[in-house]
Write a protein that holds these residues in place. Structure first.
Motif, PDB file in Angstrom:
ATOM      1  N   GLN A  54       0.833  -1.198   0.000  1.00  0.00           N
ATOM      2  CA  GLN A  54       0.000   0.000   0.000  1.00  0.00           C
ATOM      3  C   GLN A  54       0.878   1.262   0.000  1.00  0.00           C
ATOM      4  OE1 GLN A  54      -2.666  -0.258   3.323  1.00  0.00           O
ATOM      5  NE2 GLN A  54      -4.055  -1.663   2.267  1.00  0.00           N
ATOM      6  N   THR A  55       1.951   1.221   0.752  1.00  0.00           N
ATOM      7  CA  THR A  55       2.860   2.375   0.798  1.00  0.00           C
ATOM      8  C   THR A  55       3.449   2.626  -0.573  1.00  0.00           C
ATOM      9  OG1 THR A  55       3.407   1.919   3.113  1.00  0.00           O
ATOM     10  CG2 THR A  55       4.942   3.296   1.894  1.00  0.00           C
ATOM     11  N   ARG A 109       2.190   1.728  -3.495  1.00  0.00           N
ATOM     12  CA  ARG A 109       1.131   2.202  -4.408  1.00  0.00           C
ATOM     13  C   ARG A 109       0.818   3.680  -4.154  1.00  0.00           C
ATOM     14  NH1 ARG A 109      -1.058  -3.105  -3.443  1.00  0.00           N
ATOM     15  NH2 ARG A 109      -2.377  -2.281  -1.795  1.00  0.00           N
ATOM     16  N   SER A 110       0.780   4.084  -2.904  1.00  0.00           N
ATOM     17  CA  SER A 110       0.443   5.486  -2.607  1.00  0.00           C
ATOM     18  C   SER A 110       1.544   6.444  -3.058  1.00  0.00           C
ATOM     19  CB  SER A 110       0.151   5.671  -1.115  1.00  0.00           C
ATOM     20  OG  SER A 110       1.314   5.492  -0.352  1.00  0.00           O
TER      21      SER A 110
END
Length: 112
Positions: free
Chosen positions: A105-106, A108-109
């Motif tokens: 997630q990190t 992707r963000s």
């Protein structure tokens, strides 16, 4: 441990006055053994690194402390990451999966 003379003999490009200045400036840690300066294997490697920076890469003498401090921080961060990685690997599969998902997630963000 290597004494001062051994270090100078093993690193042909090393100038004694440079090493002595680096010792005074605390760029390398010196131990005393039988009344003579001696260096651990880690400090010997650090001296070789400083020689590469100074002689091969022409890093200015005044810049060496900054470069070495940044490299020390990078090394410390790497050691912490290694320790953290082993701690995560010791966890059960659900915890490992949650950590991997948080990392994904990190990433992707940051991309978008």
């Amino acid at each position: 441990m290597k004494n001062l003379e051994e270090v100078i003999a093993l690193i042909p490009e090393l100038h004694r006055d440079d090493l002595e200045r680096w010792m005074r400036g605390a760029l390398v840690e010196v131990a005393e053994q039988s009344g003579t300066a001696s260096f651990s294997e880690i400090q010997f490697a650090r001296i070789r690194l400083i020689c590469t920076l100074r002689y091969d890469m022409d890093v200015e003498e005044e810049t060496l402390p900054v470069v070495l401090d940044l490299l020390d921080q990078l090394h410390d961060t790497r050691q912490r990451l290694y320790t953290l990685s082993h701690a995560v690997l010791a966890q059960d599969e659900d915890v490992k999966a949650a950590v991997l998902e948080a990392l994904a997630q990190t990433r992707r963000s940051r991309r978008g």
